[in-house]
Design a protein around this motif. Structure first.
Motif, mmCIF file in Angstrom:
data_model
loop_
_atom_site.group_PDB
_atom_site.id
_atom_site.type_symbol
_atom_site.label_atom_id
_atom_site.label_comp_id
_atom_site.label_asym_id
_atom_site.label_seq_id
_atom_site.Cartn_x
_atom_site.Cartn_y
_atom_site.Cartn_z
ATOM 1 N N GLN A 36 66.422 -29.276 65.847
ATOM 2 C CA GLN A 36 66.718 -29.503 67.262
ATOM 3 C C GLN A 36 67.359 -30.869 67.515
ATOM 4 N N ASP B 23 68.314 -24.630 74.741
ATOM 5 C CA ASP B 23 69.276 -25.447 74.025
ATOM 6 C C ASP B 23 69.719 -26.662 74.849
ATOM 7 N N ARG C 58 61.432 -27.309 63.053
ATOM 8 C CA ARG C 58 62.065 -27.069 64.354
ATOM 9 C C ARG C 58 62.630 -28.378 64.924
#
Length: 570
Positions: free
Chosen positions: A145, A175, A141
Motif C-alpha cells: 500500500q 485506493d 499489505r
C-alpha cells in the motif's frame, strides 16, 4: 516462563491482575462482532494501556502487538528501509523518532536476529531499532500500500504539478493512496505532529496559500503553496472532518482522527469563510501530551504538596485561571487523572470534550440542544457525582450552580479568564456571585502561564546586569548571578527555545482570606494578606525558572508584567 508464554493473551492479563473476567468477557463479545485482535480491543475499550499489552505480548509471541490499519506513514522512515529489504525480511518501518534517533520497525518475527543485524548494518550509524510484533499479512499489505508512492511534501507537490488530480475519488476510501492530494494532507498533518505543533493554519491569500504551525505558543510560517492547490486540499480536509463539502459560505466545525506512529491523534477542525476563500484551522489534540502526571506539571515541592492538600478537601470549588492557550485544560485533566479511581464518580461538562478519559463521564455542552453549563450542572446533580468539572464559568447562572454544587458536598473544578489567582475574586463578584457565598466555599485558585524552555544545546551563559538583578530581586550585595540567553541551533529550528513549561501560582484559601472576601476588601489588601501567608506569585515562579536556567527573563516578561518589580524596587 515457557508455560506462561503459551497462555492466551486474555488469560495472561487476568493472571497478572491487569483485567477482570468481566472485562475479558466484554472484549471477547466485541471480538466476535468485529473480528479484531483481542489486544487492540482491550485498548479501545479502555481496559488496558498499549504499553501493558505490549509487555504481555513480548512474553506471548504468537499474538499481534501493533496495528497497521489507518496508519499515517512517516516518509523519512520509509526512505530508511528500501522496499526489497522490507519484503525480504518481512518488516515495515512505522516511524523514525528524530529526537532519539530511533526507528520503530514492524516485524513478523521479532526474534529474527539476522534480519535485525542486517537492517542495523544498512542504517546510518547511531540509529537504534525498536521492533514491534505484527501479523505477516498486515506487513505485506502495508508494503504494497505505502511503498512506491511519493510521501514527502515536496515530492507530492511535484507529482501534482505534473499530473492530473481526480476530484471524483477524493472522498472514496478505495485506493486512497494513489491520490496525491490525500497523501499531501496526510504528510502535512504528520509533519505538524512531528514538529509538536498545537495548531495548523491553512490561510488562503489572493495568490497563494500560507501554511503556519503554532509551535510552543508562537506561529511560524512553514510553507507557501500556489492558490490552485487549495480547493482540492479544502475538500480533502472537509471529507476527513465530516463537514459538508458543498458548503463554502458558512463556518463549519468537525473532528479528524488519525493514527500516527501507533498512537491516536485527534484534530479539532474549523472552517471560516474569508475574502480569499475558506480559512482552515486544526487544533492538535494529542492524548499522549494532553494528560501530564501531577508531578510533571513542574511545580516546586512545596507547591506540589499544597496542590495535593487542596485536592484532598472533599467539597468546595477549585478554579484554574489564565488566558486562552495557557494550559488550563491540561492542568485540570492532570488533576482529574490523579484522583480518577473506581471509588469516585467524576463528571465533566466541556465545550467540547477534548481528551476522552476512562471512567470519567464526559458531556459536551450543546447550546442548540438547550444544554448550557448551568442546565448541565443541574441535570448532573441527579447523577450522584462526587467531583464535577465545569469547562468554564462565563455567567452568573453557571457560577451560582457551581457554588450550589460545592455547598451540597461536591468538589467542583472550573476555569475562569482572569490575569491572576487573586483576580478571580473580583471577577466572580463582577459576574454576580455574593461574597458570603464565595467565602468558605473556594478551596483554592490556580493561575498559570506557559513559557518556552531554553534549548539546552545552544543556550549561552552570561552574568546578570543591573536591571536583570533588579527584576530577579537580588540585592546589591548578592553574589554575581549567571543567567542564560537564547541563541538558536538546528535542534530547535534556530528559535533558541524548545518545548514549554508552566509557571504557576497557587492561592489556598484560609479562614483569614475568607473573612477578607466576605468583607469585599480590595485586591491589594487580599494580595498583601496572601503574601503574608507565604503566597508565591507568577512572577516569583517565573524568576525561579530563570534562576534554574530553564527559561529567560524576556520569555517570562512576555507572559507576565515584570515592570511592577522595577517599580517596587525603586
Amino acid at each position: 516462563m515457557a508455560e506462561q508464554a503459551k497462555l492466551p493473551l486474555g488469560k495472561l492479563l487476568i493472571q497478572k491482575g491487569v483485567i477482570s473476567e468481566d472485562q475479558l468477557r466484554i472484549a471477547l463479545i466485541e471480538q466476535k462482532r468485529s473480528n479484531e485482535p483481542l489486544g487492540k480491543l482491550l485498548i479501545t475499550l479502555g481496559f488496558v494501556t498499549e504499553a501493558t499489552v505490549r509487555m504481555a505480548l513480548s512474553e506471548n509471541l504468537n499474538q499481534q502487538s501493533a496495528d497497521l490499519t489507518s496508519l499515517v506513514v512517516d516518509a523519512i522512515a520509509l526512505k530508511l528501509i528500501p522496499k526489497e529489504v522490507a519484503k525480504r525480511y518481512r518488516v515495515f518501518p512505522i516511524v523514525y523518532e528524530r529526537q532519539t534517533d530511533n526507528l520503530i520497525l514492524a516485524m513478523s518475527d521479532t526474534s529474527n536476529i539476522v534480519a535485525l543485524d542486517q537492517i542495523s548494518a544498512m542504517l546510518v550509524k547511531g540509529i537504534t531499532i525498536t521492533p514491534l510484533l505484527v501479523n505477516e499479512s498486515d506487513i505485506s499489505r502495508a508494503i504494497d500500500q505505502y511503498y512506491g508512492f511519493e510521501l514527502s511534501i515536496d515530492g507530492i507537490l511535484h507529482e501534482i504539478e505534473t499530473g492530473e488530480v481526480n476530484y471524483a475519488s477524493m472522498g472514496s476510501t478505495s485506493d486512497e493512496y494513489s491520490q496525491p492530494m490525500v497523501r499531501l494532507i496526510d504528510a502535512i498533518l504528520a509533519d505538524a505532529v512531528q514538529n509538536s505543533a498545537s495548531d495548523l493554519h491553512f490561510e488562503p491569500e489572493q495568490s497563494f496559500l500560507r501554511i503556519r504551525y503554532r509551535i510552543d505558543g508562537i506561529l511560524r510560517q512553514i510553507r507557501s503553496l500556489h492558490k490552485s492547490y487549495w480547493p482540492a486540499m479544502a475538500v480533502r480536509l472537509k471529507v476527513m472532518s465530516n463537514m459538508n463539502i458543498a458548503e463554502t459560505r458558512a463556518p463549519q466545525d468537525g473532528r479528524i482522527s488519525i493514527k500516527f506512529s501507533g498512537r491516536q491523534i485527534d484534530f479539532r477542525a474549523s472552517a471560516q469563510p474569508t475574502t480569499h476563500g475558506e480559512n482552515f484551522v486544526l487544533r492538535v489534540l494529542d492524548r499522549q501530551k494532553g494528560i501530564v502526571p501531577l508531578d510533571g506539571l513542574g511545580l516546586g515541592d512545596a507547591e506540589l504538596s499544597l496542590l495535593k492538600l487542596m485536592i484532598a478537601r472533599p467539597d468546595g470549588v477549585i478554579l484554574v485561571t489564565g488566558p486562552t492557550g495557557s494550559g488550563k485544560t491540561t492542568t485540570l485533566y492532570s488533576i482529574l487523572n490523579h484522583i480518577n479511581t473506581e471509588s469516585v464518580n467524576i463528571m465533566t461538562l466541556e465545550d467540547p470534550v477534548e481528551y476522552p478519559m476512562n471512567m470519567i463521564r464526559q458531556t459536551s455542552v450543546n447550546e442548540s440542544a438547550k444544554m448550557g453549563f448551568a442546565e448541565g450542572i443541574r441535570s448532573m446533580m441527579r447523577q450522584d457525582p462526587d467531583i464535577i468539572l465545569v469547562g468554564e464559568i462565563r455567567d452568573q447562572e453557571t457560577a451560582e450552580m457551581a457554588f450550589a454544587a460545592a455547598m451540597t458536598g461536591h468538589q467542583v473544578y472550573s476555569t475562569l479568564h482572569t490575569n491572576s489567582a487573586i483576580g478571580a475574586i473580583p471577577r466572580l463578584l463582577d459576574i454576580g456571585v455574593l461574597p458570603d457565598i464565595m467565602s468558605g466555599n473556594i478551596i483554592g485558585i490556580i493561575a498559570q502561564r506557559l513559557v518556552r524552555k531554553l534549548c539546552p544545546h545552544c543556550r549561552e551563559a552570561h552574568l546578570a546586569d543591573d536591571i536583570e538583578r533588579q527584576l530577579l530581586g537580588l540585592g546589591e550585595d548578592a553574589p554575581p548571578q549567571t543567567l542564560y540567553r537564547a541563541i538558536g541551533c538546528d535542534r530547535c529550528a534556530h528559535q533558541g527555545y524548545k518545548g514549554r513549561i508552566a509557571i504557576i501560582e497557587l492561592l489556598k484559601m484560609t479562614p483569614a482570606l475568607d473573612e477578607l472576601v466576605a468583607r469585599r476588601v480590595s485586591s491589594r489588601e487580599l494580595k498583601t494578606a496572601a503574601a503574608a501567608g507565604g503566597f508565591h506569585s507568577l512572577i516569583d515562579d517565573g524568576v525561579r525558572r530563570v534562576l534554574e536556567g530553564v527559561t529567560t527573563l524576556e520569555e517570562v516578561g512576555r507572559v507576565v508584567d515584570l515592570t511592577e518589580r522595577l517599580g517596587r524596587l525603586h
